[in-house]
Write an enzyme that holds these catalytic residues in place. Structure first.
Site, PDB file in Angstrom:
ATOM      1  N   CYS A 167      22.208  75.146 112.708  1.00 47.76           N
ATOM      2  CA  CYS A 167      22.450  73.829 112.107  1.00 47.76           C
ATOM      3  C   CYS A 167      23.259  73.938 110.831  1.00 47.76           C
ATOM      4  CB  CYS A 167      21.128  73.120 111.859  1.00 47.76           C
ATOM      5  SG  CYS A 167      19.919  74.170 111.066  1.00 47.76           S
TER       6      CYS A 167
ATOM      7  N   GLU B  18      15.755  67.048 110.425  1.00 43.12           N
ATOM      8  CA  GLU B  18      16.830  68.011 110.170  1.00 43.12           C
ATOM      9  C   GLU B  18      17.776  67.922 111.355  1.00 43.12           C
ATOM     10  OE1 GLU B  18      19.147  70.487 110.320  1.00 43.12           O
ATOM     11  OE2 GLU B  18      17.754  72.176 110.433  1.00 43.12           O
TER      12      GLU B  18
ATOM     13  N   LYS C 216       5.690  70.717 120.130  1.00 40.78           N
ATOM     14  CA  LYS C 216       6.371  70.815 121.425  1.00 40.78           C
ATOM     15  C   LYS C 216       7.500  71.824 121.298  1.00 40.78           C
ATOM     16  CE  LYS C 216       9.847  68.764 123.417  1.00 40.78           C
ATOM     17  NZ  LYS C 216      10.444  69.928 124.116  1.00 40.78           N
TER      18      LYS C 216
ATOM     19  N   GLU D  95      29.616  68.011 115.386  1.00 38.70           N
ATOM     20  CA  GLU D  95      28.955  69.305 115.515  1.00 38.70           C
ATOM     21  C   GLU D  95      29.269  69.902 116.896  1.00 38.70           C
ATOM     22  OE1 GLU D  95      24.547  69.318 115.595  1.00 38.70           O
ATOM     23  OE2 GLU D  95      24.689  70.865 114.072  1.00 38.70           O
TER      24      GLU D  95
HETATM   25  P1  NAI Z   1      17.950  67.786 121.306  1.00 40.62           P
HETATM   26  O1  NAI Z   1      17.956  67.247 119.940  1.00 40.62           O
HETATM   27  O2  NAI Z   1      17.903  66.782 122.427  1.00 40.62           O
HETATM   28  O3  NAI Z   1      16.749  68.814 121.504  1.00 40.62           O
HETATM   29  C1  NAI Z   1      15.950  69.308 120.459  1.00 40.62           C
HETATM   30  C2  NAI Z   1      14.480  69.127 120.799  1.00 40.62           C
HETATM   31  O4  NAI Z   1      14.207  67.737 120.954  1.00 40.62           O
HETATM   32  C3  NAI Z   1      14.023  69.786 122.104  1.00 40.62           C
HETATM   33  O5  NAI Z   1      12.716  70.297 121.932  1.00 40.62           O
HETATM   34  C4  NAI Z   1      13.988  68.619 123.069  1.00 40.62           C
HETATM   35  O6  NAI Z   1      13.075  68.797 124.128  1.00 40.62           O
HETATM   36  C5  NAI Z   1      13.526  67.480 122.179  1.00 40.62           C
HETATM   37  N1  NAI Z   1      13.869  66.147 122.657  1.00 40.62           N
HETATM   38  C6  NAI Z   1      14.931  65.766 123.417  1.00 40.62           C
HETATM   39  N2  NAI Z   1      14.914  64.443 123.624  1.00 40.62           N
HETATM   40  C7  NAI Z   1      13.814  63.957 122.992  1.00 40.62           C
HETATM   41  C8  NAI Z   1      13.258  62.650 122.832  1.00 40.62           C
HETATM   42  N3  NAI Z   1      13.833  61.576 123.357  1.00 40.62           N
HETATM   43  N4  NAI Z   1      12.146  62.515 122.082  1.00 40.62           N
HETATM   44  C9  NAI Z   1      11.553  63.587 121.500  1.00 40.62           C
HETATM   45  N5  NAI Z   1      12.031  64.843 121.642  1.00 40.62           N
HETATM   46  C10 NAI Z   1      13.146  65.036 122.377  1.00 40.62           C
HETATM   47  O7  NAI Z   1      19.256  68.694 121.450  1.00 40.62           O
HETATM   48  P2  NAI Z   1      20.048  69.159 122.774  1.00 40.62           P
HETATM   49  O8  NAI Z   1      20.387  67.991 123.652  1.00 40.62           O
HETATM   50  O9  NAI Z   1      19.301  70.265 123.392  1.00 40.62           O
HETATM   51  O10 NAI Z   1      21.421  69.708 122.132  1.00 40.62           O
HETATM   52  C11 NAI Z   1      22.529  68.840 121.942  1.00 40.62           C
HETATM   53  C12 NAI Z   1      23.187  69.059 120.606  1.00 40.62           C
HETATM   54  O11 NAI Z   1      22.267  68.814 119.572  1.00 40.62           O
HETATM   55  C13 NAI Z   1      23.686  70.461 120.319  1.00 40.62           C
HETATM   56  O12 NAI Z   1      24.934  70.703 120.886  1.00 40.62           O
HETATM   57  C14 NAI Z   1      23.743  70.447 118.826  1.00 40.62           C
HETATM   58  O13 NAI Z   1      24.930  69.841 118.385  1.00 40.62           O
HETATM   59  C15 NAI Z   1      22.572  69.591 118.437  1.00 40.62           C
HETATM   60  N6  NAI Z   1      21.387  70.404 118.064  1.00 40.62           N
HETATM   61  C16 NAI Z   1      21.176  70.623 116.745  1.00 40.62           C
HETATM   62  C17 NAI Z   1      20.135  71.442 116.355  1.00 40.62           C
HETATM   63  C18 NAI Z   1      19.887  71.719 114.925  1.00 40.62           C
HETATM   64  O14 NAI Z   1      19.338  72.757 114.593  1.00 40.62           O
HETATM   65  N7  NAI Z   1      20.192  70.811 114.031  1.00 40.62           N
HETATM   66  C19 NAI Z   1      19.260  72.094 117.336  1.00 40.62           C
HETATM   67  C20 NAI Z   1      19.526  71.738 118.703  1.00 40.62           C
HETATM   68  C21 NAI Z   1      20.576  70.940 119.030  1.00 40.62           C
END
Ligand code: NAI
Ligand code: MG
Length: 511
Positions: A308, A274, A199, A405
């Site tokens: 990250c 991660e 996804k 973060e």
């Molecule tokens: P998120 O973790 O919600 O999104 C990342 C992925 O997870 C996207 O593809 C999203 O569609 C998917 N996702 C969201 N909710 C889900 C669920 N319930 N079940 C399965 N998949 C789901 O991150 P978001 O809300 O876009 O960003 C918020 C914060 O997260 C950022 O400010 C940052 O601090 C952190 N983040 C960290 C990342 C990293 O590389 N470690 C990458 C993205 C966000």
């Protein structure tokens, strides 16, 4: 700086204007399921925005539960056919080299998509394409090197292990480096003969479709790699809880990771998680301060801090604090802010809500007594979502800005008087992804590296390492390793085969 890109690509007549570049971008992108490009079952679409201008630039087919069912079924059929598994691993590797070749050939298109959809510079987008290709060559080269063991049990038995794939791997990718992160997990899955439903992130999915296109052109068996885009709360959550998924790879926020893990616990699924970090560099008194400043700036300001493994904290001796701040402020003054297409140093963050979140964290930090040596929130007067490169000081380690973060170009400076105190501060958050040490003394470097609680430690250069070096978290930064040879071990489980070959006596032939 479009010209620089033009020179690299040899497209002599490439126009200088962002609007004209945007016109070159495909306007509608479909999902890739079972070897075909398809609309969403519900016929819905997701609007794609350019974060540098806040303009709508394209649409993608929106996958919902019915699409996930189709993709998982296709991946299951392909897995059960054993087509990938039965292939000689060397040939699976060669197939992956083909994927890499196609990605490299499409590098210019990928760069444009990544620039307009994600906000990166064209150079950065091109580097993403090349890194993605490199994941396929690196793991393609390892496809025939993952070996089992023969375990001696005496003359009457033969015993051996098989590194067996799990089956259908569900992969959920974030928006900060969608192509690279997708490439590394798809490549590991193919090298080990798992099949994939990936996804892509709804905020910047476009570059991941090029993996599908490259797989298609390379002749990857249909159903082996399925790529779809949907929202997290329905498509992502449904995929990670799907009863026919065998394995989950997730990169993203801690909160989403925890909810995926709860769903995975129901089915006892292996996961690779991660989940970000709050990684600190420690500057020791003997360090080359200029080198540390340059490394720190790269560590926190690249990709607008949406990394990250960003170096979001720098821990400095109290005696060097003023010098460090002065140099950092001067460094920040040399950075330009603007759209990636113009090759600026500080590119936009991914979306309005992310900019609001970062701006809100900066404001809360100021209200809590932090001092902005430079920056401190949103860059006003710009159409897109830009955050000023920010350096906060006058902090204590317990403040939210120094613990949580931010995922933006925001560096927290903390001070110490005793090296043990520096370690305590560095290790004092819930996260443990990366850590860094700035020193000229190897003994100091090793002393600190050994005590820092992190999956990887960078000495004198933040991000030192690469595709070849294992990467992953400790504590709430997650578990499992990506990159390097270690990553493959997340994609297989050991099966032991014990064979009784004689009825005793060592099997000496009769007669
Ligand atoms: P998120 O973790 O919600 O999104 C990342 C992925 O997870 C996207 O593809 C999203 O569609 C998917 N996702 C969201 N909710 C889900 C669920 N319930 N079940 C399965 N998949 C789901 O991150 P978001 O809300 O876009 O960003 C918020 C914060 O997260 C950022 O400010 C940052 O601090 C952190 N983040 C960290 C990342 C990293 O590389 N470690 C990458 C993205 C966000
Ligand atoms: Mg976008």
């Amino acid at each position: 700086m479009v010209r620089a890109w033009t020179a690299q690509t040899g497209k002599a007549n490439h126009p200088d204007k962002e609007e004209t570049m945007a016109q070159e971008l495909k306007k509608y992108w479909q999902n890739y399921i079972d070897g075909q490009w398809v609309d969403g079952v519900d016929g819905e679409r997701i609007a794609i925005e350019n974060p540098a201008t806040a303009e709508h630039i394209a649409d993608v087919a929106r996958a919902t539960q019915a699409d996930v069912d189709l993709a998982v079924a296709a991946a299951r059929r392909c897995y059960n056919s054993r087509e990938l598994y039965n292939m000689r691993p060397t040939n699976r590797g060669i197939l992956m080299f083909e994927i890499a070749r196609h990605l490299t050939e499409m590098a210019d298109e990928i760069a444009l998509a990544e620039c307009l959809d994600n906000g990166k510079t064209l150079t950065g987008g091109r580097n993403e394409a090349l890194a993605a290709a490199r994941y396929f060559t690196y793991y393609g080269g390892l496809a025939d090197k993952l070996e089992g063991r023969m375990i001696p049990l005496g003359a009457d038995y033969v015993d051996y292990t098989i590194p067996s794939p799990f089956g259908v791997s569900a992969q959920i990718v974030p928006w900060n480096f969608p192509l690279q992160i997708a490439a590394r997990s798809v490549a590991c899955a193919l090298a080990t003969a798992n099949t994939v439903v990936l996804k892509s992130p709804e905020l910047s999915p476009l570059s991941t479709y090029f993996i599908a296109e490259a797989c298609h052109r390379a002749g990857v068996p249909k159903g082996a790699v399925n790529i779809l885009c949907g929202f997290g709360h329905d498509c992502g959550a449904y995929l990670s809880a799907h009863p026919d998924v065998d394995h989950i790879v997730f990169t993203g926020s801690l909160k989403t990771g925890q909810s995926i893990l709860r769903a995975a616990a129901e089915r006892v699924l292996p996961c690779v998680m991660e989940l970000g970090g709050k990684s600190a560099g420690i500057l020791f008194k003997d360090a080359d301060v200029d080198q540390a400043i340059n490394s720190s700036a790269a560590g926190i300001f690249s990709n607008a801090g949406q990394v990250c493994s960003a170096q979001s904290r720098l821990i400095v001796p109290t005696s060097l604090h003023d010098q460090v701040i002065e140099k950092l402020v001067a460094k920040v003054a040399s950075l330009s802010i603007g759209p990636g297409i113009e090759e600026h140093n500080i590119t936009p963050v991914i979306s309005g809500p992310q900019a609001d979140k970062i701006d809100g964290m900066c404001l809360a930090a100021l209200q809590a007594g932090a001092e902005a040596a430079t920056g401190g929130g949103r860059a006003e007067g710009m159409a897109g979502h830009f955050i000023k490169p920010t350096v906060f000081t006058n902090l204590t380690p317990d403040m939210t800005i120094a613990r949580e973060e931010v995922f933006g170009p925001v560096l927290s400076i903390l001070t110490y008087d005793d090296p043990e105190e520096a370690l305590t501060i560095a290790n004092g958050t819930d996260y443990g992804l990366c850590a860094g040490v700035y020193t000229r003394d190897l003994a100091t470097a090793h002393w600190a590296a050994d005590r820092l609680v992190a999956g990887q430690v960078f000495v004198n250069e933040w991000f030192a390492g690469g595709i070849e070096t294992p990467f992953g978290g400790t504590k709430r930064s997650g578990y499992g390793r990506e990159k390097g040879q270690e990553a493959l071990l997340n994609y297989v489980q050991t099966k032991n085969v014990g064979i009784r070959i004689t009825d005793g006596g060592g099997g000496r032939p009769g007669g």
